[in-house]
Design an enzyme around this catalytic site. Sequence first.
Site, short mmCIF file in Angstrom:
data_model
loop_
_atom_site.label_atom_id
_atom_site.label_comp_id
_atom_site.label_asym_id
_atom_site.label_seq_id
_atom_site.Cartn_x
_atom_site.Cartn_y
_atom_site.Cartn_z
N ASP A 41 0.69 -1.14 -0.12
CA ASP A 41 0.06 -0.05 -0.08
C ASP A 41 0.95 1.19 0.09
O ASP A 41 2.01 1.24 0.34
CB ASP A 41 -1.04 0.01 1.20
N TYR A 63 7.08 -9.37 7.59
CA TYR A 63 6.93 -8.02 7.72
C TYR A 63 7.34 -7.65 9.09
O TYR A 63 7.61 -8.33 10.11
CB TYR A 63 5.31 -7.71 7.59
#
Length: 262
Positions: free
Chosen positions: A51, A106
């Site tokens: 994103d 992540y």
Amino acid sequence: MKIAYDGRRFYGFQRQPNLRTVEAEIIRVLTKLGIIENPKDANFKGASRTDRGVSAFGNVVAFNTFKPELTSPRILNHHLRDVWVLGRAQVPEDFHPRFWSKGKVYRYYLLNEGFDIEKMKSCAEIFVGVHDFSNFAKLEEDKNPIRKIDRIEVLQRGKVITVEVEGESFLWEMVRRIITALKLCASGALSIEEVKRMLEEEVDKKLPPAPPENLVLWEVKYDEIFFEKDPYAVEKAKREFFERFAQHLITASIFEDWFTSL
């Protein structure tokens, strides 16, 4: 190619008309150098469409080229802006960086503003395993909300907390909403029991996602795909990337304190 990028400088990963994106920046340079003629013919693909605001130090892109000698990280990094090529690999013709992936890692970075680290670790354990993450994601119609998280580790070094999350695949905003839950648990605003209920029962209002600027796609894992890394390129990327990231964390903390005092 294994790539890193400063997500705060782009409108996300995926190409969008008249907007600067990670994909568009890479294609600009590949086209400029004659490595590819156009992305469609080159079968250009990415492992993860991060994103807007989300950075990476281990995303992967793939494409076909008749000029592999020009894909050296040092050549490409001379022309790229806010993107670094860390390494490259020759792959089979049917390789797809997303579908061949065996998992993703992540990292979310936080400054410790009085968080209870042990509570944060206990809360993190709740998410490990197979769960319905409907309450911790922005759902898309064709996406199954059942996901498996292999591990979540909460590490503290000085004032910086690193939350590392590993799983096979993730839903939209899933990691960032989990981070919000961990922060609220660690600050005493939510109990561990309340977070458990969010994984088991439908809720009227979901927790908001944590800011994207602190999130980094750290690694995309593969079996039997080995990247030839350029040590100079990796060290240069580490230095430039983390200098920017450290400055962002300090600035974000100052503004957070300022808004809290209003």
